[in-house]
Write an enzyme that holds these catalytic residues in place. Sequence first.
Site, PDB file in Angstrom:
ATOM      1  N   ARG A  13     -10.620 -11.139   1.968  1.00 19.27           N
ATOM      2  CA  ARG A  13     -11.557 -12.123   1.400  1.00 19.27           C
ATOM      3  C   ARG A  13     -10.951 -13.526   1.387  1.00 19.27           C
ATOM      4  NH1 ARG A  13     -11.878  -8.927  -4.212  1.00 19.27           N
ATOM      5  NH2 ARG A  13     -11.612  -7.264  -2.691  1.00 19.27           N
ATOM      6  N   LYS A  17       0.842  -1.211   0.000  1.00 16.79           N
ATOM      7  CA  LYS A  17       0.000   0.000   0.000  1.00 16.79           C
ATOM      8  C   LYS A  17       0.868   1.249   0.000  1.00 16.79           C
ATOM      9  CE  LYS A  17      -3.958  -1.700   2.701  1.00 16.79           C
ATOM     10  NZ  LYS A  17      -5.009  -1.534   1.701  1.00 16.79           N
TER      11      LYS A  17
HETATM   12  N1  BES Z   1      -8.195  -3.584   4.507  1.00 17.19           N
HETATM   13  C1  BES Z   1      -8.373  -3.158   3.161  1.00 17.19           C
HETATM   14  C2  BES Z   1      -9.668  -2.362   2.957  1.00 17.19           C
HETATM   15  C3  BES Z   1      -9.699  -1.001   3.582  1.00 17.19           C
HETATM   16  C4  BES Z   1      -9.420   0.122   2.827  1.00 17.19           C
HETATM   17  C5  BES Z   1     -10.093  -0.845   4.895  1.00 17.19           C
HETATM   18  C6  BES Z   1      -9.478   1.364   3.415  1.00 17.19           C
HETATM   19  C7  BES Z   1     -10.152   0.415   5.469  1.00 17.19           C
HETATM   20  C8  BES Z   1      -9.850   1.518   4.716  1.00 17.19           C
HETATM   21  C9  BES Z   1      -8.428  -4.361   2.221  1.00 17.19           C
HETATM   22  O1  BES Z   1      -7.664  -5.443   2.616  1.00 17.19           O
HETATM   23  C10 BES Z   1      -7.875  -3.909   0.924  1.00 17.19           C
HETATM   24  O2  BES Z   1      -6.726  -3.572   0.872  1.00 17.19           O
HETATM   25  N2  BES Z   1      -8.699  -3.933  -0.110  1.00 17.19           N
HETATM   26  C11 BES Z   1      -8.288  -3.507  -1.397  1.00 17.19           C
HETATM   27  C12 BES Z   1      -8.859  -4.470  -2.407  1.00 17.19           C
HETATM   28  C13 BES Z   1      -8.386  -4.206  -3.802  1.00 17.19           C
HETATM   29  C14 BES Z   1      -6.944  -4.612  -3.936  1.00 17.19           C
HETATM   30  C15 BES Z   1      -9.258  -4.961  -4.764  1.00 17.19           C
HETATM   31  C16 BES Z   1      -8.844  -2.110  -1.630  1.00 17.19           C
HETATM   32  O3  BES Z   1      -9.986  -1.861  -1.297  1.00 17.19           O
HETATM   33  O4  BES Z   1      -8.095  -1.265  -2.128  1.00 17.19           O
HETATM   34 MN    MN Z   2      -5.640  -5.257   1.954  1.00 18.58          MN
END
Ligand code: BES
Ligand code: MN
Length: 495
Positions: free
Chosen positions: A352, A278
């Site tokens: 997921r 990230k």
């Molecule tokens: N934990 C994150 C989702 C999240 C984003 C929670 C912002 C709280 C605030 C999750 O694991 C994630 O990183 N999801 C990705 C999925 C994508 C790669 C399809 C996302 O939402 O960017």
């Molecule tokens: Mn994630």
Amino acid sequence: MRFLTKTTKDIEADTAICFTFEDTSNNGDLFNYLNEKSNNQLYKQIHDYKTISGKFCEIFKYSIDETIKVYIVGLGKRSDLTRKKLSIATSSVARKLKHDSKNKTLAVELVENINENNQVEYNFSKAQSANIVLTALRIGLYEYDKYLTNKKDEIETIELVENELNSEIEKEAEIGAYTSYAMKFAKDLVNEPAQIATPNYIAQIAAKIAKEHKLEAKILNKNQIKDLGMNAFLAVGQGSVNEPKFIHLTYKPKTTPRKKIALIGKGITFDAGGMNIKPATSMLTMKDDMTGCASVLGIIQAISKLNSDIELHVISALCENMTSGSAYKQGDVLTAKNGKTIEVDNTDAEGRITLADALCYADTLDVDEVIDIATLTGAVIVSLGNNITGVMGNNQAQIDKFINCSKLSCENTWQMPILDELKNNLKSEIADFKNTGGRNAGTSTAAWFLSNFTKSNSWLHLDIAGTAYLDKSNQETLSGPTGVMIRTLINYLIS
Ligand code: BES
Ligand code: MN
Ligand code: ZN
């Protein structure tokens, strides 16, 4: 913090909260009592001097003889008053008074709204207001000072004031007390830095809860997780030096359960994104990615304290999503407990994958309903923002009941669709599914993915990525963890 119900003759408070309206006058017991004590000054301030007009969330402070500070808060027009607005107003006045010199005991009055409009959110009894007000006060008073050298002063006692106390008020006050404790517990655990709140640390907390509440506990280590075939979950955690843990606590009522429910909380103790690392700003609050787990651990304590007649299983697959030489990679193919295969398209869609195995595990428990709560997709923030939780599932009656419960519980929810067409987003050439498929309909796509790992026909999925943690305070809640959906879930489980 202690919670008491009292009649006006017994109150010991040094601080009080009373409500006022724009269009009608208040005749609550606490208001009348304090008004008399102030020689009718409270009434005059409102009706003659118009110091406060009663607009929603307007606050006026009046000290009576230096012995008691009265905070009068506006609730707007009576016919517009919802449960949620009562909660927001109560919480915002609590936030205002908490550092206003050394308050120790806080009295608050009950309020009812019986409306011609028969929507649930506009109608509540005094007893129901006891639950709402107690929970809202604790939301407003919440602060996390564990790591501060100078601790903050705390209100020690809350008195709910009503001259005609009855068993329904006592019951709702009790629900409010345990609900607000569950929220505080979850917020504290989410606030705990990821350097402390590792899978092992949270597993130990789960074991402690089990002991205290006499729950059955299964706490599995890496090898035991492997033995159960939860290899998709294991892959997500393999890049971290902190080993994964799988927790499963069971509350059983003394008599035959009215219903059996499994509640799964996402338990990523830190989400760096893995090899799809990230950006720094998105990673900043990722210690909150175990909010689902913290919430279900709070909820089972409340359910046990309330001696609920349901059987409740709480489950979490706990691990850290890191990047390292041993981390799982793009293109890896993982096999979940139910034998289905997942091609890793993006290591940051880890929630997921861990939930897939947790859902398969829940299938072995012979429960009537499965509910998961997860900080799952950034996309839900784009769709619904930071104040509405996304609700999905495969049983419309269950979804409807849940959304109705959220209205009763002062929380905002909105249903998002799961349609079979979404499967095209996750088509893989070499496995049953990919774990991600582009930016479109990200929340629904994630839910469609999850739906492949449960056999339950009453499966409900809550995406709290937008609502679990606030960067900026709103009127009701301080920035940081919110404890979202705990109120709704407890009310759902006990009703
Ligand atoms: N934990 C994150 C989702 C999240 C984003 C929670 C912002 C709280 C605030 C999750 O694991 C994630 O990183 N999801 C990705 C999925 C994508 C790669 C399809 C996302 O939402 O960017
Ligand atoms: Mn994630
Ligand atoms: Zn995550």
